[in-house]
Design an enzyme around this catalytic site. Sequence first.
Site, short mmCIF file in Angstrom:
data_model
loop_
_atom_site.label_atom_id
_atom_site.label_comp_id
_atom_site.label_asym_id
_atom_site.label_seq_id
_atom_site.Cartn_x
_atom_site.Cartn_y
_atom_site.Cartn_z
N LYS B 78 0.85 -1.19 0.00
CA LYS B 78 0.00 0.00 0.00
C LYS B 78 0.89 1.25 0.00
O LYS B 78 1.97 1.25 0.62
CB LYS B 78 -0.87 -0.04 1.27
N SER B 153 -9.76 1.37 3.00
CA SER B 153 -8.91 2.17 2.15
C SER B 153 -7.87 1.36 1.38
O SER B 153 -7.30 1.88 0.42
CB SER B 153 -8.19 3.21 3.01
N SER B 177 -10.01 -1.12 7.05
CA SER B 177 -9.41 -0.86 5.73
C SER B 177 -8.73 -2.05 5.06
O SER B 177 -8.37 -1.98 3.90
CB SER B 177 -8.41 0.29 5.83
#
Lengths: 95, 481
Positions: B78, B153, B177
């Site tokens: 990420k 996310s 997330s």
Amino acid sequence: MEQITIKDVEHLADLSALEFSKEEKKEFVDDLNNILKMVNQIQEADDGGNFVYNRSHKLSELREDKIKTSMPQEKILENAPKKRNGCFNVPLVVE
Amino acid sequence: MELKNKTAIEILDIIKTKKASCREVVSYYLSNIEKYKHKNAILEVFANEALSKAEEIDKKIKAGEKLPQLAGLPIIIKANLLYEGHIASCASKFLEKYKSQYTSTAVQKLLEAGVIILGTANMDEFAMGGSTENSAFGPCLNGLDDSRVPGGSSGGSAVAVACNMCPVALGSDTGGSIRQPSSFNGLVGIKPTYGRVSRFGLVAFASSTDQISPISKTIEDNALILSVIAGGDCNDETSLDKPVPSYIKEIKPSIKGMKIALLKETVRLMEKTPYQGVYQNISDWFKKQGAEIIEISIPEYSLGLPVYYVLSSAEATSNLGRFDGVKYTKRSDRAKSIGDVYKMSRTDFFGKEVKRRIMLGNFVLSSGYFDAYYMKAKKIQSLLKTKLQNAFKKCDCIMMPTTFGEAFKIGEKSKDVVSLYIEDMFTIVPSITGLPALTVPCGKGVSGLPLGLQLIGNELEESTIYTIGKYFMKNKEASHE
């Protein structure tokens, strides 16, 4: 609960170091009021009366107090938008 | 060699037994990154670097050298994880050009174990959101359906795994997330016990709940990666100084006698959806398999949502204070005075949702509201923690859905902020109470897209939820297909 007003939004924008247009401020009034409607459930809730910092596990050991070399100055400044003579460069702070 | 849908463990075996070279493996995943470019899951690809690392590994294999545990395993991280010399943009205009000056502990541990990082994954800006629509570089599309959100996310990380751009990916979970995008893409995702994985080098959103963790196709892959990245770290005072087990070895073959709890309040919440039956069937099935199903009640469960938005916004406000136009690559061109530098840079480079959270955070921390919001939220958080601790005296796991249903349509919830926040209803309580929670795929919704089953465990009981999740996937999910 009281409602958020344009004046509150302006105050919060100031605290947040953010600027908004007139339209954006209006939007924020609505957004924050909607969010607070959801958040305000906690106002009526019975909270048990205490805030206990309860963590059942031991934290990691603190580092030994040993002298180590830190990140070199050039590296720290690598991401600076403006730099001068090995320092972060900003506009005049004290007149 | 067919590499499609291979797990991380299979890929490691393929490389080790020379069924394919590491270069072939890396090329295969890079070709999928290209093929699925329209998903907008990847922000930056490190193709040449990855290929040359793969060649190095191939040479070592040829020479018969001993290689580390994860040698040659391609992964995607990420974009809020620092990897020295590479951009960690957090999907924000602010950090568009920010090059990491050091490597995060979790990524460092993986690199030492031999992984090859293929690129960085799209996300909601600074991890704030549940749909990966809040990225400064455009929304990411669901791995299985272009018209739907991938969740967030860590949306890009989940889509990367779903579309075979890598066998496993790293994401971060603050209020769901990892779990929600894993669920929306039919994958396995865990949010470990708070402190299990060091946060050093993870760009902070809400420090008291942020955790780094893997998204994978299988429980074993997930357990393997968690075993590598977990552990105490002198650079993160909140990391737990507890030995890390080999989670794969701790997965037991049976769930007989295990106590699985259904939470009355979440059952009731699901009654408004078409899926209450799905979860009822699962608990009936667990019972037939020899688990004991008990019912518990925590009336305050749904208060987790407002508590989370108060606490996480307050923490985000403080954490994002560092973005001031002085240190992190961007400064507004309009700025003339020092005050301008702060204000204009933040105004020009933060996205809308980030500004919203900063404003909300400053509201709950501001004079006159601090006790009514922040302290009140802290007290309810303590209460929830105590209630869950008590619940775990009676059970090994609490089961509930990961989300209300399938992935929603792109744009469907972007106009109504609160409706998007409510999406986090099920995932939030483990976050604010620090408990580990796992999501596994559990069938399909009305549009044929995956649903997720969330298994919450007691502190440091990752192995228990992996055991139940594994048993479920092996025996229940497999029998459907």
